[in-house]
Design a protein around this motif. Structure first.
Motif, mmCIF file in Angstrom:
data_model
loop_
_atom_site.group_PDB
_atom_site.id
_atom_site.type_symbol
_atom_site.label_atom_id
_atom_site.label_comp_id
_atom_site.label_asym_id
_atom_site.label_seq_id
_atom_site.Cartn_x
_atom_site.Cartn_y
_atom_site.Cartn_z
ATOM 1 N N MET A 25 0.835 -1.205 0.000
ATOM 2 C CA MET A 25 0.000 0.000 0.000
ATOM 3 C C MET A 25 0.871 1.257 0.000
ATOM 4 O O MET A 25 0.565 2.236 -0.679
ATOM 5 C CB MET A 25 -0.952 0.019 1.198
ATOM 6 C CG MET A 25 -1.934 -1.124 1.208
ATOM 7 S SD MET A 25 -2.990 -1.114 -0.248
ATOM 8 C CE MET A 25 -4.304 -2.158 0.298
ATOM 9 N N ASP A 26 1.959 1.228 0.760
ATOM 10 C CA ASP A 26 2.881 2.373 0.806
ATOM 11 C C ASP A 26 3.584 2.557 -0.534
ATOM 12 O O ASP A 26 3.712 3.668 -1.036
ATOM 13 C CB ASP A 26 3.932 2.187 1.908
ATOM 14 C CG ASP A 26 3.338 2.219 3.307
ATOM 15 O OD1 ASP A 26 2.162 2.620 3.449
ATOM 16 O OD2 ASP A 26 4.051 1.840 4.246
ATOM 17 N N ILE A 27 4.042 1.460 -1.118
ATOM 18 C CA ILE A 27 4.742 1.531 -2.402
ATOM 19 C C ILE A 27 3.802 2.050 -3.490
ATOM 20 O O ILE A 27 4.170 2.925 -4.277
ATOM 21 C CB ILE A 27 5.325 0.154 -2.784
ATOM 22 C CG1 ILE A 27 6.413 -0.245 -1.782
ATOM 23 C CG2 ILE A 27 5.858 0.163 -4.211
ATOM 24 C CD1 ILE A 27 6.868 -1.673 -1.912
ATOM 25 N N GLY A 33 1.257 6.662 -7.021
ATOM 26 C CA GLY A 33 0.111 7.537 -6.772
ATOM 27 C C GLY A 33 -1.212 6.797 -6.748
ATOM 28 O O GLY A 33 -2.265 7.386 -6.978
ATOM 29 N N ILE A 34 -1.182 5.502 -6.461
ATOM 30 C CA ILE A 34 -2.405 4.703 -6.391
ATOM 31 C C ILE A 34 -2.828 4.619 -4.932
ATOM 32 O O ILE A 34 -2.091 4.117 -4.084
ATOM 33 C CB ILE A 34 -2.189 3.285 -6.962
ATOM 34 C CG1 ILE A 34 -1.720 3.358 -8.411
ATOM 35 C CG2 ILE A 34 -3.481 2.464 -6.847
ATOM 36 C CD1 ILE A 34 -1.357 2.013 -9.010
ATOM 37 N N GLU A 35 -4.027 5.105 -4.644
ATOM 38 C CA GLU A 35 -4.532 5.084 -3.266
ATOM 39 C C GLU A 35 -5.072 3.699 -2.911
ATOM 40 O O GLU A 35 -5.452 2.917 -3.784
ATOM 41 C CB GLU A 35 -5.616 6.146 -3.084
ATOM 42 C CG GLU A 35 -5.104 7.568 -3.237
ATOM 43 C CD GLU A 35 -4.013 7.932 -2.222
ATOM 44 O OE1 GLU A 35 -4.064 7.450 -1.081
ATOM 45 O OE2 GLU A 35 -3.111 8.700 -2.596
ATOM 46 N N ALA A 36 -5.128 3.419 -1.613
ATOM 47 C CA ALA A 36 -5.533 2.102 -1.109
ATOM 48 C C ALA A 36 -6.918 1.686 -1.588
ATOM 49 O O ALA A 36 -7.166 0.505 -1.800
ATOM 50 C CB ALA A 36 -5.471 2.087 0.411
ATOM 51 N N VAL A 37 -7.810 2.639 -1.793
ATOM 52 C CA VAL A 37 -9.171 2.314 -2.230
ATOM 53 C C VAL A 37 -9.169 1.640 -3.608
ATOM 54 O O VAL A 37 -10.101 0.917 -3.952
ATOM 55 C CB VAL A 37 -10.064 3.587 -2.223
ATOM 56 C CG1 VAL A 37 -9.636 4.572 -3.301
ATOM 57 C CG2 VAL A 37 -11.524 3.228 -2.354
ATOM 58 N N ASN A 38 -8.109 1.832 -4.380
ATOM 59 C CA ASN A 38 -8.007 1.244 -5.716
ATOM 60 C C ASN A 38 -7.252 -0.082 -5.741
ATOM 61 O O ASN A 38 -6.962 -0.604 -6.813
ATOM 62 C CB ASN A 38 -7.310 2.225 -6.657
ATOM 63 C CG ASN A 38 -8.104 3.489 -6.831
ATOM 64 O OD1 ASN A 38 -9.280 3.438 -7.157
ATOM 65 N ND2 ASN A 38 -7.481 4.626 -6.595
#
Length: 112
Positions: A25-27, A33-38
């Motif tokens: 998730m951090d990477i 620029g991909i948020e956790a919701v995706n």
């Protein structure tokens, strides 16, 4: 004076176990620029990117794909995995946004 890696080399498994893994998730957020919701996580270290997010990128310029395949290893064992990791590190070093995916990492040196 401590022994150098050349005098007392670590085994592949010792190197892999000593590596500090970063949560996917951090990477994804920091590098892409991909948020956790995706993302659909599978544990802490791997995830699938949602198709809705991928479809949302349709109007953006395409990236580039570099495939490293069919490299004959050197006598020291550098082959596809070493080449791919080195190439990705080099591209990031010169300011390119580069990520890598190893489908079947080598059974030689462990890149964990």
């Amino acid at each position: 004076m401590p022994a150098s890696q050349h005098q007392s080399p670590k085994s592949d498994i010792e190197i892999a176990q000593a590596a500090k893994k970063r949560p996917i998730m951090d990477i994804a957020r920091e590098k892409l620029g991909i948020e956790a919701v995706n993302l659909e996580p599978f544990g802490h270290y791997k995830a699938k990117v949602s198709m809705d997010y991928i479809k949302s990128l349709k109007d953006k310029a395409d990236g580039r794909l570099i495939l490293v395949t069919a490299v004959t290893p050197t006598p020291a064992g550098e082959g596809k995995t070493t080449t791919t990791v080195g190439l990705t590190d080099a591209l990031n070093h010169i300011g390119k946004k580069a990520m890598l995916c190893l489908r079947e990492p080598s059974l030689g040196p462990s890149f964990a």
